[in-house]
Motif scaffolding. Sequence first.
Motif: not given
Length: 153
Positions: A18-27, A33-34, A47-49, A105-111
């Motif tokens: 989840l730390a990759a969420c804040s990198s902007g590019g999805g890391g 998820l990105a 399924a990934e969500a 914009f992404t599920f990773a950010e939402t989660f």
Amino acid sequence: MLAAVLRATLPAALALTLAACSSGGGGGLSPGLAARMDLPRAQLDRAEAISIVNAFRAQSGASALTEDSGLDATAQALASQYAKTGKQPPKPAGAMQIRYSAGYFTFAETFSGWRNSPQDAPALTDRSASKAGVAAVYDAGSPYGVYWVIVLG
């Protein structure tokens, strides 16, 4: 023994993911998820969500949720209504928990938002829930653009 190892390592693995969420590019996040839901032909990988929610649930000892097509349809209808009206629809009958979000914009950010919310995190780890549905709707003319719903049953 294995359970103890998983309990010790799972939080760190989830945090790194989840730390990759804040990198902007999805890391290092998977495309599911990105993926930005405000792009043409965007498809949420449900399924990934649900998988990332299950990793979070495991940290609290809650059992894994199974993806449910009926709850996916409910989440889709609620997200569509939310996008049209700008108001969170009421919890439908039969739903144990429902979480809304908008503007990510992404599920990773939402989660990440749900996970860090004192109201949303306990709902996601509700031990009585066994299945889930999730959806995202994009409406270019709306104030927040992307609207998210997860329904636990």
